[in-house]
Design an enzyme around this catalytic site. Sequence first.
Site, mmCIF file in Angstrom:
data_model
loop_
_atom_site.group_PDB
_atom_site.id
_atom_site.type_symbol
_atom_site.label_atom_id
_atom_site.label_comp_id
_atom_site.label_asym_id
_atom_site.label_seq_id
_atom_site.Cartn_x
_atom_site.Cartn_y
_atom_site.Cartn_z
ATOM 1 N N ASN A 186 7.042 54.574 5.845
ATOM 2 C CA ASN A 186 7.978 55.121 4.870
ATOM 3 C C ASN A 186 8.846 56.188 5.496
ATOM 4 O O ASN A 186 8.442 56.871 6.430
ATOM 5 C CB ASN A 186 7.235 55.671 3.639
ATOM 6 N N CYS B 112 6.926 69.207 8.854
ATOM 7 C CA CYS B 112 8.374 69.254 8.674
ATOM 8 C C CYS B 112 9.050 69.880 9.872
ATOM 9 O O CYS B 112 8.484 70.749 10.530
ATOM 10 C CB CYS B 112 8.704 70.090 7.441
HETATM 11 C C1 LIG Z 1 5.475 57.131 0.335
HETATM 12 C C2 LIG Z 1 4.743 58.302 0.881
HETATM 13 C C3 LIG Z 1 5.206 59.595 0.661
HETATM 14 C C4 LIG Z 1 4.538 60.694 1.182
HETATM 15 N N1 LIG Z 1 4.998 61.958 0.931
HETATM 16 C C5 LIG Z 1 4.305 63.029 1.389
HETATM 17 C C6 LIG Z 1 4.717 64.359 1.089
HETATM 18 O O1 LIG Z 1 5.696 64.588 0.386
HETATM 19 N N2 LIG Z 1 4.010 65.416 1.585
HETATM 20 C C7 LIG Z 1 2.895 65.213 2.358
HETATM 21 O O2 LIG Z 1 2.267 66.173 2.790
HETATM 22 N N3 LIG Z 1 2.468 63.959 2.645
HETATM 23 C C8 LIG Z 1 3.155 62.879 2.185
HETATM 24 N N4 LIG Z 1 2.696 61.600 2.465
HETATM 25 C C9 LIG Z 1 1.482 61.426 3.296
HETATM 26 C C10 LIG Z 1 0.250 61.145 2.415
HETATM 27 O O3 LIG Z 1 -0.033 62.240 1.579
HETATM 28 C C11 LIG Z 1 -0.977 60.835 3.298
HETATM 29 O O4 LIG Z 1 -1.228 61.959 4.116
HETATM 30 C C12 LIG Z 1 -0.802 59.637 4.193
HETATM 31 O O5 LIG Z 1 -0.092 58.637 3.493
HETATM 32 C C13 LIG Z 1 -2.108 59.048 4.712
HETATM 33 O O6 LIG Z 1 -2.921 58.566 3.686
HETATM 34 P P1 LIG Z 1 -2.943 57.017 3.213
HETATM 35 O O7 LIG Z 1 -3.059 56.182 4.451
HETATM 36 O O8 LIG Z 1 -4.112 56.900 2.309
HETATM 37 O O9 LIG Z 1 -1.648 56.793 2.509
HETATM 38 C C14 LIG Z 1 3.373 60.491 1.949
HETATM 39 C C15 LIG Z 1 2.899 59.192 2.164
HETATM 40 C C16 LIG Z 1 3.562 58.103 1.643
HETATM 41 C C17 LIG Z 1 3.029 56.728 1.909
#
Ligand SMILES: Cc1cc2nc3c(=O)[nH]c(=O)nc-3n(C[C@H](O)[C@H](O)[C@H](O)COP(=O)(O)O)c2cc1C
Lengths: 279, 279, 325, 325
Positions: free
Chosen positions: D90, D151
């Site tokens: 993403n 960031c």
């Molecule tokens: C579409 C999307 C948006 C995300 N936006 C943020 C965000 O705004 N801030 C943040 O700290 N992590 C963000 N993440 C990271 C997730 O919180 C998480 O750390 C990461 O996706 C790994 O976990 P998962 O494999 O279960 O998705 C985002 C992840 C996805 C997929």
Amino acid sequence: MTAKIIENYRISSYYYRLTLDCAEIAQKAAPGQFVMIRVNHEVEPLLRRPFSIHRQWTSSSHRSAQAEGIQILFRIVGKGTAHLASLSRGAKIDIIGPLGQGFRLKTAISHPLLIAGGIGAAPLLFLADRIEEAQALPLQPRLFLGGKTKEDILCREDFEKDGFSLHISTEDGSMGHKGLIMEPFSDYLKQAMLSGKNEITIFACGPLPLMYKVAEAARQYNLSCQVSLEQKMACGVGACLGCVIEWADADNPSRYRRVCKEGPVFEAGRRCEARRQEL
Amino acid sequence: MTAKIIENYRISSYYYRLTLDCAEIAQKAAPGQFVMIRVNHEVEPLLRRPFSIHRQWTSSSHRSAQAEGIQILFRIVGKGTAHLASLSRGAKIDIIGPLGQGFRLKTAISHPLLIAGGIGAAPLLFLADRIEEAQALPLQPRLFLGGKTKEDILCREDFEKDGFSLHISTEDGSMGHKGLIMEPFSDYLKQAMLSGKNEITIFACGPLPLMYKVAEAARQYNLSCQVSLEQKMACGVGACLGCVIEWADADNPSRYRRVCKEGPVFEAGRRCEARRQEL
Amino acid sequence: MTRKPEIRSQESEAGIRSSCRQPDTRIRLAGLELKNPVMVASGTFGYGEEYSRFIDLNQLGAIVVKGISLHPMEGNPPPRLAETPAGLLNSIGLQNVGLEAFIKTKLPFLESIDSLVIVNILGHTIDEYVALATELSKHSRVDALELNISCPNVDKGGLAFGTDCQSTFEVVQAVRQATGLPLITKLSPNVTNIAAIASSAQEAGTDAVSLINTVLGMAIDIHQRKPALARVVGGLSGPAIKPIAVRMVFQVSQAVDIPVIGMGGIMNGDDAVEFLLAGASAISVGTAHFVDPETPIKVLKGIEKYMMRYQFNTLADIIGNLTIP
Amino acid sequence: MTRKPEIRSQESEAGIRSSCRQPDTRIRLAGLELKNPVMVASGTFGYGEEYSRFIDLNQLGAIVVKGISLHPMEGNPPPRLAETPAGLLNSIGLQNVGLEAFIKTKLPFLESIDSLVIVNILGHTIDEYVALATELSKHSRVDALELNISCPNVDKGGLAFGTDCQSTFEVVQAVRQATGLPLITKLSPNVTNIAAIASSAQEAGTDAVSLINTVLGMAIDIHQRKPALARVVGGLSGPAIKPIAVRMVFQVSQAVDIPVIGMGGIMNGDDAVEFLLAGASAISVGTAHFVDPETPIKVLKGIEKYMMRYQFNTLADIIGNLTIP
Ligand SMILES: Cc1cc2nc3c(=O)[nH]c(=O)nc-3n(C[C@H](O)[C@H](O)[C@H](O)COP(=O)(O)O)c2cc1C
Ligand SMILES: Cc1cc2nc3c(=O)[nH]c(=O)nc-3n(C[C@H](O)[C@H](O)[C@H](O)COP(=O)(O)OP(=O)(O)OC[C@H]3O[C@@H](n4cnc5c(N)ncnc54)[C@H](O)[C@@H]3O)c2cc1C
Ligand SMILES: Cc1cc2nc3c(=O)[nH]c(=O)nc-3n(C[C@H](O)[C@H](O)[C@H](O)COP(=O)(O)OP(=O)(O)OC[C@H]3O[C@@H](n4cnc5c(N)ncnc54)[C@H](O)[C@@H]3O)c2cc1C
Ligand SMILES: Cc1cc2nc3c(=O)[nH]c(=O)nc-3n(C[C@H](O)[C@H](O)[C@H](O)COP(=O)(O)O)c2cc1C
Ligand code: FES
Ligand code: FES
């Protein structure tokens, strides 16, 4: 290569017998060798799965007919085997083999003792078929077959047809002796040694703890013994070094040996004194 | 939730019509809304796939019968749709919906013009059903249906049953006008404007370039217009912000808008002057 | 059985037919002339012989053999493998027969192959790398060296050479001085800034870089409550890491002027094209051999088909041919 | 249709029946009292409301909302999503409504929920982080802050804060001084040594760390010969990264004394248990929501089932309960 499924027969809730049309593999196969099957074309499971060759198969009833295929006896334990169980007659699967080093049957064997735990019976039936074909044995060959419940006791009739005398045990006592198969096996060995029947060769396949115990017993009585071992595999052809096991013998001092290449059948009896302590 | 497959009908080599037993979704559904379908339970494809609701479905022939399910019209373009095509009657699939903002039909529509490219016909039939049910129209509703070949011209008879007059075009000329559907559509608009039929409302669904052209034409003649757009989706419920598209109008100045939440149907005609240049 | 409907290709087959000229897949890199860009990744193809029963080794662009150390290494205790979603964790522990046995028992087989042979070398000190390079340079069957710098540097407390620009520079420079063979440096992905490491290797005189090595990962057997691998942490390979690999190949290609050899999760021709477009001049097939030993041949066919479809005549036409919005 | 045979569990069901006592899944961490260890990961669950139609939000241990910046951010151009093997790329570009609108339009809905609310914050300078923390600390509905340090730091040429120990220390320390709320620092996996970054965050006074954020990746549309994402590189999430995440959670747990919140590819209860055994005190569900909105509830049930099966009464019994050979 591609093999067509002739039959995928459900033996009981978790056991299946898969018959595959693959003459090329079948004709080269020796007891104890295995094949690597790709259960689907997805990324999960990613890897092929190893299965012992359970039997050569032929559509003709003529005894001397050339093998046209092989059979696999398998148990559902996870994703790959569950998927394999879902395939039906006519489906095509991707298979490579025969692979590995099977049971060594070169020297005349006067008194073969086979011992299997659960699905370990799979490769031993192919071995039993060969023993039955090739040998006029002075003593009746014997098979010790153990499992958790009677559902895990596989291919009884087939072994009997091959002229084997059977000793069965189940942990819950639902068939045969109640307890572990090592008990009747040890008892038999003890008696046989007393009565001087020491031309015994042991062939074993089953869970690792059982294999250790069988090997230990074989060394104790200085008997020839071959065990078939398992390890997770990636390539199945000796290239990745992923499937090693610590199993050394006098002839092979290197510490780790590849189950897919030096095995799956390893010497485990009197020739394995070098690293006895490690087993 | 889980929906049972009533039928998965193969219309032609790449098009299927899937009928699903899911009364809950069906009864809430409005034309232009979509569902998210999980085509299998593997890690690939990982995400659900979005599909427009093609039609409400009922097993009874009684016209006022409550909807018991929905239909999906889909085209095989990749892994997910290929898998969906392989499912048969009786299989269960995991589905969520109805989702998104459908076509707005609140104001009386005196002269609806529908235009679809290829699979874009899918949601328009549901819309046509509603138009047919609800309205006694002063002018016959019209549908412009375009595709590459005649195979891509879908649901002709169904639209006709709904009282629509059809204009068809194919790029290879195998059915209807040879060329792009924008050609007869533009011609019709021009003529209609000349003859003062300006109470036209356009409803469009199809590939993005076509949607841009339709929106442009609607603005040119200052007509009311709604287009259904596509974008890759992850959540389908407005949570991930993954499906945005640059499509702003006077009421919605924010640059990126979620196809799954503010859409998939967007205003595109006279109310969209703010960002005309971007389209 | 499930019906398996065909997937409609977005372009018509006509496009393919219109340009049937066999594309030229030869590629020169790092002073090497490869008959095609498909190589096999170190450690996934043994010493070549293991797969000779399954594919014609002469069809490969190059064979990169299992990493060789100065002395034999017995490797890590089992279990050494664990499957993860779309990936494979391994902890072979660099088991290998050692330099001497490699030359005596493995190299002779490779004499019969007319594909290039690249020897992957590993050391725990710079001296070990130098000794390996010096000895291997004497053997005409060795066409190039690939430096695996993901190994722990015992002089720096076991931190891998390839995680630090300075150590990378030092080991590459030392080997560069020890050999006239084409030198490929294989980069570790377990770093904050792989482009910086690649630049250090370039500065130190490597002729090419290859990437990515495996990504550090771990899996746990929740029923036994112990790590799935005896050595706890292992290297992740396979389709799961492809997006990471493509990203790094792209970043490194932008940062250096030397050729890049791309790998990580390549399963088919389309995957390989992805790496070429990202900037790789050649690619390696790794874990995919385990899934299908014929992968390298199929990958080559896939690249050719892609070139024909879009009427590219030479590999140079697709390498790095990416439009950035 | 294919027959779907059941998988035989290795242990008998008797083990489960023998201990039917409902296990205690409460967990205290960073001064917070969670009713259970299942949280939802920032950016994958909107502001809570989006999923309220699908699951009972009160059953969640904590809701971590989409990252909030001082001013609204419009995010990256589309396409923003690409699927990869067992993963999702993403590049949302941190689109969010901004602090003011968050407080006015999003926080009120969360007042009705009795799960903890954790606000993920992001900035481009330390001052922005501090301003966010200061303002959010005034709102009683905000139970804790999660610092997204992946960031770009505009004062350091756009390098992410979380890729450097010093920058990590500085931003965490500044926010620590600005807020009395429990502070969770969310770590980036795109670093050479994540344990060192975690230690810096601990030193600077964070109450807990959460990991992993997404892994940088890239995919290419080979037919259009352009990156699948408009912004070329994006963040990889989903099952593909699970082994990387488990490894990092393990490494960080060994390195710090503060609690660790684990995430990365958790799809079910077994995955969650893997993270707990690796040392996490709580876990977050992310990408899995897109696959099945009920995942968090199923994950909690799965953890409970595991605890019953092996007769663990409290979460403390399984956290870090791993035998290293
Ligand atoms: C579409 C999307 C948006 C995300 N936006 C943020 C965000 O705004 N801030 C943040 O700290 N992590 C963000 N993440 C990271 C997730 O919180 C998480 O750390 C990461 O996706 C790994 O976990 P998962 O494999 O279960 O998705 C985002 C992840 C996805 C997929
Ligand atoms: C040489 C050899 C011959 C074999 N012959 C047979 C046979 O004839 N019939 C048969 O049913 N099985 C046989 N096996 C075991 C069979 O390969 C595994 O049961 C199978 O790979 C499990 O795949 P899965 O995807 O269903 O399970 P997974 O989901 O991969 O794993 C489920 C469980 O099975 C265990 N497991 C996985 N792979 C192996 C393995 N290679 N060995 C032991 N346990 C494993 C896992 O640790 C896990 O507990 C053999 C294995 C080897 C190495
Ligand atoms: C709101 C909405 C409604 C839709 N309604 C229908 C419908 O009624 N019938 C129908 O057949 N299709 C519909 N689609 C498109 C459908 O979702 C995609 O065709 C499907 O997701 C492709 O999945 P796949 O796994 O088969 O293809 P993939 O393997 O994912 O991709 C194959 C090709 O399809 C393209 N593609 C993938 N996802 C999308 C997408 N969301 N939109 C456009 N192209 C895509 C890819 O770029 C690629 O070229 C709709 C899409 C949206 C967003
Ligand atoms: C079992 C195994 C053994 C490996 N051994 C080595 C090695 O000895 N030296 C090396 O540089 N890379 C080694 N690698 C890494 C591969 O060469 C390759 O960089 C990595 O696997 C990524 O490619 P893939 O995803 O296509 O497998 C090994 C990989 C695997 C899976
Ligand atoms: S499985 Fe690869 S060497 Fe045995
Ligand atoms: S798909 Fe997630 S917001 Fe639209």
